[in-house]
Enzyme design. Sequence first.
Site, mmCIF file in Angstrom:
data_model
loop_
_atom_site.group_PDB
_atom_site.id
_atom_site.type_symbol
_atom_site.label_atom_id
_atom_site.label_comp_id
_atom_site.label_asym_id
_atom_site.label_seq_id
_atom_site.Cartn_x
_atom_site.Cartn_y
_atom_site.Cartn_z
ATOM 1 N N LEU A 143 12.152 -6.528 -10.877
ATOM 2 C CA LEU A 143 10.845 -5.863 -10.959
ATOM 3 C C LEU A 143 10.994 -4.372 -10.708
ATOM 4 O O LEU A 143 10.323 -3.543 -11.313
ATOM 5 C CB LEU A 143 9.896 -6.482 -9.930
ATOM 6 C CG LEU A 143 8.434 -6.062 -9.975
ATOM 7 C CD1 LEU A 143 7.792 -6.508 -11.277
ATOM 8 C CD2 LEU A 143 7.678 -6.663 -8.790
ATOM 9 N N ALA A 144 11.871 -4.017 -9.784
ATOM 10 C CA ALA A 144 12.166 -2.610 -9.463
ATOM 11 C C ALA A 144 13.539 -2.566 -8.810
ATOM 12 O O ALA A 144 14.016 -3.561 -8.252
ATOM 13 C CB ALA A 144 11.108 -2.033 -8.523
ATOM 14 N N ALA B 144 16.016 0.138 -6.381
ATOM 15 C CA ALA B 144 16.112 1.400 -5.636
ATOM 16 C C ALA B 144 17.527 1.582 -5.114
ATOM 17 O O ALA B 144 18.457 0.871 -5.517
ATOM 18 C CB ALA B 144 15.092 1.413 -4.504
ATOM 19 N N SER B 145 17.694 2.523 -4.198
ATOM 20 C CA SER B 145 19.031 2.912 -3.756
ATOM 21 C C SER B 145 19.738 1.845 -2.930
ATOM 22 O O SER B 145 20.948 1.659 -3.035
ATOM 23 C CB SER B 145 18.938 4.202 -2.933
ATOM 24 O OG SER B 145 18.070 4.010 -1.827
ATOM 25 N N ILE B 146 18.977 1.114 -2.116
ATOM 26 C CA ILE B 146 19.571 0.142 -1.198
ATOM 27 C C ILE B 146 19.471 -1.277 -1.735
ATOM 28 O O ILE B 146 20.358 -2.102 -1.500
ATOM 29 C CB ILE B 146 18.870 0.218 0.184
ATOM 30 C CG1 ILE B 146 19.000 1.623 0.781
ATOM 31 C CG2 ILE B 146 19.430 -0.817 1.143
ATOM 32 C CD1 ILE B 146 20.391 2.001 1.198
ATOM 33 N N ALA B 147 18.407 -1.591 -2.441
ATOM 34 C CA ALA B 147 18.154 -2.969 -2.858
ATOM 35 C C ALA B 147 17.381 -3.000 -4.158
ATOM 36 O O ALA B 147 16.932 -1.963 -4.671
ATOM 37 C CB ALA B 147 17.374 -3.703 -1.763
ATOM 38 N N VAL C 236 14.309 -5.696 -6.266
ATOM 39 C CA VAL C 236 13.344 -6.766 -6.003
ATOM 40 C C VAL C 236 13.083 -7.566 -7.265
ATOM 41 O O VAL C 236 13.100 -7.032 -8.386
ATOM 42 C CB VAL C 236 12.015 -6.209 -5.439
ATOM 43 C CG1 VAL C 236 12.236 -5.558 -4.096
ATOM 44 C CG2 VAL C 236 11.362 -5.246 -6.410
ATOM 45 N N LYS D 228 13.355 -9.286 -2.074
ATOM 46 C CA LYS D 228 14.175 -8.080 -1.999
ATOM 47 C C LYS D 228 15.602 -8.469 -1.614
ATOM 48 O O LYS D 228 15.812 -9.241 -0.671
ATOM 49 C CB LYS D 228 13.594 -7.121 -0.952
ATOM 50 C CG LYS D 228 14.308 -5.791 -0.845
ATOM 51 C CD LYS D 228 13.540 -4.865 0.096
ATOM 52 C CE LYS D 228 14.190 -3.493 0.184
ATOM 53 N NZ LYS D 228 13.415 -2.569 1.053
ATOM 54 N N ASP E 235 9.552 6.540 5.302
ATOM 55 C CA ASP E 235 10.143 6.631 3.960
ATOM 56 C C ASP E 235 9.019 6.598 2.923
ATOM 57 O O ASP E 235 9.035 5.810 1.984
ATOM 58 C CB ASP E 235 11.115 5.467 3.747
ATOM 59 C CG ASP E 235 12.076 5.730 2.594
ATOM 60 O OD1 ASP E 235 12.216 6.907 2.187
ATOM 61 O OD2 ASP E 235 12.692 4.772 2.090
#
Length: 541
Positions: free
Chosen positions: A127-128, A130-133, A135, A150, A285
Amino acid sequence: MRILRLYKINKVLLQHGLDELIPDKWLPWYAKLGRACQFWLYNQHPDKPLGARIRLALQTLGPVFIKFGQMLSTRRDLLPPDIANELAILQDKVQPFDSEKAVGIIKKSLGLQDLSELFEEFQTEPLASASIAQVHSAVLKENGKEVVVKVIRPDISETIHADIELMKASAFAVQKLLPDGKRLRPVEVVEEYQKTIVEELDLLREAGNGIQLRRNFENSESLYIPEIYSDYCRKDVLVMERIYGIHISDVEALEAQNTDMKLLAERGVEVFFTQVFRDSFFHADMHPGNIFVSELRPESPKYIAIDFGIVGTLNRDDKRYLAENFIAFFNRDYRKVAELHVDSGWVPADTDIEAFEVAIRTVCEPIFQKPLAEISFSNVLLQLFNTARRFNMVVQPQLVLLQKTLLYIEGLGRQLYPQLDLWQTAKPFLEKWMKEQIGLLAMIKKINANLPFWSEKLPEIPDLVYDSLKQVKQLPALQQKHFEQQQLQQRKFHKNLFYTLTGATLLIIAAIIPLYLNTHWYSDGLIVMGLGAWFYAWFKA
């Protein structure tokens, strides 16, 4: 390891042509020579615009650099629009990792043979990301509720730790070599950053943070925190309620549904100060990728926050000093601001208050009575840094997260409602908070809060008072006894010292006598006496 990582960073920057950002006139001859010697590292993306090359480079270098790009993306007053738009992609559209790996991590962490044991539906397409994980959307089998799952990126920890070690080495060099190194405290700042980003790798910690934030803002009209399904959370997997909303950065969509942008911006400021001063627990964040606006009731818009891996806390003293500084600043009481900086230890005690007051006024006065759209925060920050350097202001590592979050909030406010009067919006909230902290009602609340503890200890007070009075009565006798013991120890020490020196003297004489007399009887006798004196001193020690 550090050298290899440094080489990789250098390689990525050169392969994306980012050395072009530094004008030749700023480079010393040895830097130009070093660049020429690396002829095999050339720009591999000459057809892409600068913004895209910066984004791709940061994405290639990993989470530490992606976080930096996310923060920059909110500062459209500092960057050209094309670069800011490219960096905004880093907020939730980082290159995803293989979905099969994500499924494997979920099954292993939750002890599942198949995802259908827990989920009625599971979308393998992220679904998306990012830098760490990243989802994935899913539907829980037990209750049919829509959730997102996630999953931490595999092997991300090694890259983060390598970058942090490199940052530590650089910070140590800065602290040692630069004149301002000790004042800036770069090593402590990096250690504080290390703590926050390493904690972000633990999704159990993020789950706890989310549950705490949800409780803090239960029934709030300003902020909604999704439900965390803690039974299905592990160190590398988190299951959370799926939310629907408009990205905070999608201003066109917000305006299309007639969202009250002024109220939305004001509520953003309110949420920030509520988290910091009421709860001492704030989402640290808050880049646009983590903030949405509910599609319900656009006339009374509500924020929705996700991603609770990084949160900040403040102790009571820092919170009190910050609130007093903000209020004095909003009231333009620059003398008070200067005095508070000295009282808190943020500047040396011997600072010239008058000169510090004038310096603060010079920087801050021009920005009052102006909306966000007319304030150049880049210029204000530069002047504040110069002022801090002049007065040896020590960087406070515990406030770095707060400063970063404030930059996010200001950047969001600039996009949503540039006419927002930041000062007038925040001032009433802080004044109300201060009254609650130091007024009569605050005293009553503290008494009520401590009443159970006092009532528990109250029966012990007579015994404690009696014991204390008894000890006070015995104090002169104890002091006399202690004095006599000290005197005895001193006499014993002097006596032992006398016998030790006497023994040494006798042995020296015993060594000299054979030079003048042909007999050894005198020497033998003196040796025996000297050793006897030493033995006596050792035995009595």
